[in-house]
Design a protein around this motif. Structure first.
Motif, short mmCIF file in Angstrom:
data_model
loop_
_atom_site.label_atom_id
_atom_site.label_comp_id
_atom_site.label_asym_id
_atom_site.label_seq_id
_atom_site.Cartn_x
_atom_site.Cartn_y
_atom_site.Cartn_z
N ILE A 188 4.76 -2.97 0.30
CA ILE A 188 4.37 -1.56 0.30
C ILE A 188 5.40 -0.69 -0.42
N LEU A 189 6.59 -1.20 -0.64
CA LEU A 189 7.58 -0.47 -1.44
C LEU A 189 7.03 -0.11 -2.81
N THR A 190 6.16 -0.94 -3.34
CA THR A 190 5.61 -0.69 -4.68
C THR A 190 4.58 0.43 -4.69
N GLY A 194 9.63 5.87 -6.68
CA GLY A 194 11.06 6.10 -6.52
C GLY A 194 11.80 5.08 -5.71
N THR A 195 11.10 4.11 -5.11
CA THR A 195 11.82 3.13 -4.29
C THR A 195 12.72 2.23 -5.15
N ALA A 228 13.19 -1.61 4.85
CA ALA A 228 11.78 -1.58 4.45
C ALA A 228 10.91 -2.40 5.39
N GLU A 229 11.40 -3.56 5.79
CA GLU A 229 10.66 -4.40 6.73
C GLU A 229 10.46 -3.68 8.06
N THR A 235 4.86 1.23 10.73
CA THR A 235 3.76 2.01 10.15
C THR A 235 2.61 1.12 9.70
N ALA A 236 2.51 -0.06 10.30
CA ALA A 236 1.45 -1.00 9.93
C ALA A 236 0.09 -0.32 10.06
N ASP A 237 -0.78 -0.55 9.07
CA ASP A 237 -2.15 -0.01 9.05
C ASP A 237 -2.22 1.50 8.86
#
Length: 270
Positions: A188-190, A194-195, A228-229, A235-237
């Motif tokens: 989800i970083l992608t 800016g990440t 990030a993990e 914040t899953a889903d």
């Protein structure tokens, strides 16, 4: 470098609160500053050529990012870079979208020729093009890379005579003699602009407190990926908006102990 040392370096960043001088792109400046503050570093965004050299001289590290480059910003980057070199301040380069246009490729190479850079951080396409290899790139973002990223890191490090961090689903850091692999992070970083730019500045923050650039980059990527993990789990889903906010929270909240338990760093190759 191992997980325990990465955790210890996180605590050192927070203890030292290094000044990270960023000459970066307008899209990510706010996110980068907030991310560095959350981590425990002290950001400054100073790209005026009238003060770039002076600011670089007093910083703990200089981070150069060509995301929205102009002739003026490239001039400021080189002035700042030469000042950093003169005053013993390490320099990190993010060759954003090198290979996408002639200006970007030329500017990245010019900086590398005129400034001694301690670490170059980028995705596979950016690193390959900065090192003179042809690698397809679309805009300022790249999809999944095809090819041997470990070999790319080694080749680019030798070609550019610096430490190279090729980041993606798995990160590879090399000085041309050794290779470290970091397997932390989340896809989800992608989805958040800016990440990638922020992680370059985080590498800078770690380099400000750790002289070995391979160790600094590996620790930074492991800490960043761990945060990030943790954010993705919370914040899953939900989606990238919620993740972005929680990611800043986790950069602030992630502990040395969590990094020690979760960081996945290993020596490979060579």
């Amino acid at each position: 470098m191992n997980a325990q040392k990465a955790g210890a370096l996180l605590s050192k960043v927070r203890e030292v609160n290094p000044l990270v001088h960023n000459i970066t792109n307008i899209v990510v400046a706010n996110f980068t500053a907030n991310g560095l503050l959350a981590l425990g570093a002290s950001p400054v965004m100073a790209d005026a050529k009238q003060e770039a050299a002076e600011m670089a001289a007093m910083a703990g590290v200089l981070v150069l990012n060509i995301g929205t480059l102009t002739e003026r910003t490239v001039e400021s980057m080189i002035l700042a870079g030469k000042s950093a070199n003169k005053h013993g301040v390490p320099v990190v380069l993010d060759p954003v979208a090198a290979g996408a246009t002639e200006l970007r490729t030329r500017s990245a190479k010019q900086i590398l020729e005129e400034v001694k850079v301690a670490v170059v951080r980028g995705n596979a396409a950016e690193i390959a093009n900065a090192a003179g290899q042809k690698w397809a790139i679309k805009g300022v973002d790249s999809g999944e890379a095809e090819g041997d990223l470990e070999e790319l890191a080694i080749h680019a490090a030798k070609k550019l005579n610096t430490v190279v961090a090729v980041t993606g689903e798995t990160d590879y850091i090399s000085d041309g003699k050794q290779v470290l692999k970091v397997s932390n992070g989340h896809s989800i970083l992608t989805k958040v602009t800016g990440t990638g730019c922020l992680v370059t500045s985080v590498v800078g923050a770690f380099l400000a407190v750790e002289k070995n650039p391979v160790s600094a980059a590996a620790a930074a990527l492991a800490v960043y990926g761990t945060a990030a993990e943790l954010a993705a789990e919370k914040t899953a889903d939900q989606g990238p908006g919620s993740f972005q906010v929680e990611f800043l929270n986790q950069l602030f909240l992630v502990t040395e102990e969590q990094v020690t338990l979760r960081a996945r760093i290993e020596k490979v190759g060579l």
